[in-house]
Design a protein around this motif. Structure first.
Motif, short mmCIF file in Angstrom:
data_model
loop_
_atom_site.label_atom_id
_atom_site.label_comp_id
_atom_site.label_asym_id
_atom_site.label_seq_id
_atom_site.Cartn_x
_atom_site.Cartn_y
_atom_site.Cartn_z
N ILE A 1 0.83 -1.21 0.00
CA ILE A 1 0.00 0.00 0.00
C ILE A 1 0.86 1.25 0.00
O ILE A 1 0.55 2.24 -0.68
CB ILE A 1 -0.96 -0.03 1.20
CG1 ILE A 1 -1.96 -1.19 1.03
CG2 ILE A 1 -1.72 1.29 1.33
CD1 ILE A 1 -2.81 -1.47 2.26
N SER A 2 1.96 1.25 0.74
CA SER A 2 2.81 2.44 0.80
C SER A 2 3.46 2.72 -0.55
O SER A 2 3.59 3.87 -0.96
CB SER A 2 3.88 2.31 1.89
OG SER A 2 4.80 1.29 1.58
N PHE A 3 3.86 1.67 -1.26
CA PHE A 3 4.47 1.88 -2.58
C PHE A 3 3.44 2.46 -3.56
O PHE A 3 3.76 3.33 -4.37
CB PHE A 3 5.03 0.58 -3.14
CG PHE A 3 5.78 0.76 -4.42
CD1 PHE A 3 6.96 1.48 -4.46
CD2 PHE A 3 5.31 0.21 -5.61
CE1 PHE A 3 7.66 1.65 -5.65
CE2 PHE A 3 5.99 0.38 -6.80
CZ PHE A 3 7.17 1.10 -6.82
N GLY A 4 2.20 1.99 -3.45
CA GLY A 4 1.16 2.58 -4.28
C GLY A 4 0.95 4.03 -3.95
O GLY A 4 0.79 4.88 -4.84
N ASN A 5 0.98 4.34 -2.67
CA ASN A 5 0.70 5.71 -2.26
C ASN A 5 1.84 6.67 -2.59
O ASN A 5 1.59 7.85 -2.85
CB ASN A 5 0.40 5.75 -0.76
CG ASN A 5 -0.97 5.20 -0.45
OD1 ASN A 5 -1.91 5.38 -1.22
ND2 ASN A 5 -1.11 4.52 0.68
N ILE A 6 3.08 6.20 -2.57
CA ILE A 6 4.17 7.11 -2.94
C ILE A 6 4.03 7.52 -4.40
O ILE A 6 4.43 8.62 -4.80
CB ILE A 6 5.55 6.46 -2.69
CG1 ILE A 6 6.65 7.52 -2.68
CG2 ILE A 6 5.86 5.40 -3.71
CD1 ILE A 6 6.56 8.50 -1.56
N ASN A 7 3.41 6.67 -5.20
CA ASN A 7 3.15 7.04 -6.59
C ASN A 7 1.97 7.99 -6.72
O ASN A 7 1.72 8.52 -7.81
CB ASN A 7 2.94 5.79 -7.44
CG ASN A 7 4.24 5.13 -7.82
OD1 ASN A 7 4.82 5.41 -8.84
ND2 ASN A 7 4.71 4.25 -6.94
N GLY A 8 1.26 8.20 -5.60
CA GLY A 8 0.27 9.27 -5.59
C GLY A 8 0.94 10.62 -5.79
O GLY A 8 0.31 11.57 -6.28
N ALA A 9 2.22 10.70 -5.43
CA ALA A 9 2.96 11.94 -5.67
C ALA A 9 3.08 12.21 -7.17
O ALA A 9 3.11 13.37 -7.60
CB ALA A 9 4.36 11.84 -5.05
N VAL A 10 3.14 11.15 -7.96
CA VAL A 10 3.16 11.32 -9.41
C VAL A 10 1.81 11.83 -9.88
O VAL A 10 1.72 12.78 -10.68
CB VAL A 10 3.51 9.99 -10.11
CG1 VAL A 10 3.49 10.16 -11.62
CG2 VAL A 10 4.87 9.48 -9.64
N SER A 11 0.74 11.22 -9.37
CA SER A 11 -0.60 11.60 -9.81
C SER A 11 -0.90 13.06 -9.48
O SER A 11 -1.72 13.70 -10.15
CB SER A 11 -1.65 10.69 -9.17
OG SER A 11 -1.73 10.90 -7.78
N SER A 12 -0.26 13.59 -8.46
CA SER A 12 -0.51 14.97 -8.06
C SER A 12 0.06 15.99 -9.03
O SER A 12 -0.27 17.17 -8.95
CB SER A 12 0.09 15.23 -6.66
OG SER A 12 -0.43 14.33 -5.72
N ASN A 13 0.92 15.53 -9.92
CA ASN A 13 1.65 16.48 -10.77
C ASN A 13 1.41 16.30 -12.28
O ASN A 13 2.07 16.96 -13.08
CB ASN A 13 3.16 16.35 -10.50
CG ASN A 13 3.53 16.85 -9.11
OD1 ASN A 13 3.68 18.05 -8.90
ND2 ASN A 13 3.66 15.94 -8.18
#
Length: 502
Positions: free
Chosen positions: A403-415
């Motif tokens: 789950i944490s690895f998925g969420n760190i890629n949320g940083a990509v989705s934010s940009n």
């Protein structure tokens, strides 16, 4: 010789069957079906409400943006994207340690404590006056929200059999879809408070939603139940049945497990953890991109702030229905990998339309396909990973890492949804499409590798040596154990009798 089921015979041979948990307890008066319904009523509704509030708090900034957030805080579009991004870094960093703390402490204490603190951070977010204040609050919000989603999924896996977990995870996760719909309605309603107390509408969105979370966190100290062996809402006989059910489902650690660093290292070195991370990121990055920017996408299709928020409601309702349906069907029929691939392909088709379309109605239709292809895959992947990891500490770390690895890629989705790309956002849609394809490839890989490993175990290639066999020529590469119970406890899901869920 079948070493999994046929230990050597002797006068002092240890029984093959594992010892019965709480053997002196008479459980004949416990109706298993009624007990499962009792668990559902005690656990699922409140936990789903907490996740609704969690997802509402992290994504409401997308609704608030439509009510002059950027202008009032004198932020550029790049600064707004940074304020989204920092959340995911703190969120990802603290997920694994939080799950270890959850196992060591009582869930009623740890989860309630986290929720209370992130509610305070959410409320204070409505009081900031500049970009720096918003970034600081988003970082703290991610820190304290980090423990809820992986923690609850691990917590639920400690209560239900593998064939029952998927629909519960889906119902719990569907709160995210409800929060998307509810968030649009709530933001539209709160926007009428513009100017009350000298504060803009976006500030009231943060303040009121944060206060609701604080109240829920305080109440959770008395509402959240602890693990099965100590849960106060069950009788001793009911607690015994819950644990025996789990042990019969190859969850050997259900009766308790002491923390050992080797369990954590096993999770870190397990190939299933890393492939599971690859699957999850293929749905989680698209999920955050979808939830953070759906109001803006609809807004750029020609709808104003409040209509754009309201038009998100039917999209999220549809996503909720599909999430629960997939959870139910995957539990009943298995083949979680096929469900992943099938629905990711639907999402892939939706984003292909979004990339190519220049028609507002067609793009709005494609948003429904995107929702159907993203939301059901999240809980199905979590259930799939959880189903294939045995050992309570190992499972807690594996789920948190995925789950944490998925969420760190949320940083990509934010940009990826930049203001200069509106109204059609080709870069954002294209990158989401790339992630979905990544999820399809990883899901297929996970399925076929698990199937090959099950076949090896069926052929006896993973059999351990059980008992005191005096044969120096016997191959001990899979381990030598006094009893099958010792092999189960020591090897967890690596035990030759354990079969992976495909």
């Amino acid at each position: 010789m079948d070493t999994k089921t046929s230990p050597p015979e002797s006068d002092n041979a240890t029984p093959v069957q594992p010892p019965v948990y709480n053997a002196d307890m008479d459980t004949s008066g416990v109706d298993e079906r009624k007990l499962v319904r009792k668990l559902d009523l005690a656990l699922i509704p409140w936990l789903s409400l907490l996740y609704l509030l969690s997802f509402l708090d992290r994504t409401s900034i997308g609704n608030a943006k439509l009510y002059n957030l950027e202008a009032d805080l004198h932020m550029t579009d790049d600064q707004y994207l940074i304020s989204l991004t920092v959340f995911f870094f703190s969120y990802a960093i603290f997920e694994v340690p939080s799950n270890v703390f959850l196992k060591r402490l009582r869930p009623s204490i740890w989860l309630s404590f986290l929720m209370l603190l992130w509610g305070v951070m959410m409320t204070v977010q409505g009081l900031v006056h500049n970009f720096g204040g918003l970034v600081g609050m988003r970082w703290m919000l991610g820190t304290f929200e980090a423990g809820l989603f992986p923690g609850v999924n691990y917590y639920l896996s400690c209560w239900y059999k593998r064939s029952e977990f998927g629909i519960r995870a889906a119902i719990f996760f569907s709160a995210a879809t409800v929060s998307g719909a509810f968030g649009g309605l709530l933001a539209a309603a709160i926007s009428n408070m513009e100017g009350v107390g000298g504060k803009p509408a976006w500030a009231w969105i943060f303040i009121l939603e944060g206060l609701a979370t604080v109240l829920a966190g305080a109440a959770s100290f008395w509402i959240i139940q602890d693990f099965p062996d100590t849960a106060k809402f069950l009788t001793e006989a009911e607690r015994t049945v819950v644990i025996r059910r789990l042990q019969s489902d190859d969850q050997f650690s259900a009766a308790g497990e002491n923390l050992k660093w080797k369990y954590i290292w096993k999770s870190l070195l397990d190939w299933k953890t890393w492939v599971g991370m690859a699957i999850y990121v293929g749905a989680d990055m698209p999920l955050y991109a979808f939830s953070l920017f759906l109001p803006s996408i609809i807004n750029q299709l020609g709808f104003k702030a409040t209509p754009a928020n309201l038009l998100t409601v039917p999209v999220y309702f549809f996503a909720c229905c599909m999430t629960c349906l997939v959870g139910f069907l995957a539990d009943r029929y298995g083949h979680r990998g096929y469900f992943n691939v099938g629905f990711l392909c639907i999402g892939c088709a939706g984003y292909i339309i979004l990339v190519a379309s220049r028609n507002a109605a067609l793009s709005y239709f494609a948003v429904y396909m995107a929702a159907a292809g993203i939301y059901p895959v999240i809980p199905n992947t979590i259930a799939w990973v959880s189903n294939n990891v045995e050992g309570s500490y190992k499972r807690s770390v594996s789920l948190a890492m995925v789950i944490s690895f998925g969420n760190i890629n949320g940083a990509v989705s934010s940009n990826v949804y930049r203001a200069k790309d509106k109204p059609w956002y080709p870069l954002g849609h294209g990158l989401v499409l790339m992630y979905i394809m990544f999820g399809i490839i990883a899901s297929l890989s996970y399925h076929f590798i698990l199937r090959a490993e099950n076949a090896r175990r069926d052929r006896g290639e993973r059999d351990e040596i059980i008992g005191k066999i005096d044969d120096s020529d016997m191959n001990e590469k899979n381990g030598r154990f006094d009893t099958i119970q010792d092999a189960k406890r020591e090897k967890g899901d690596e035990w030759s009798g354990y079969r992976y869920i495909l």
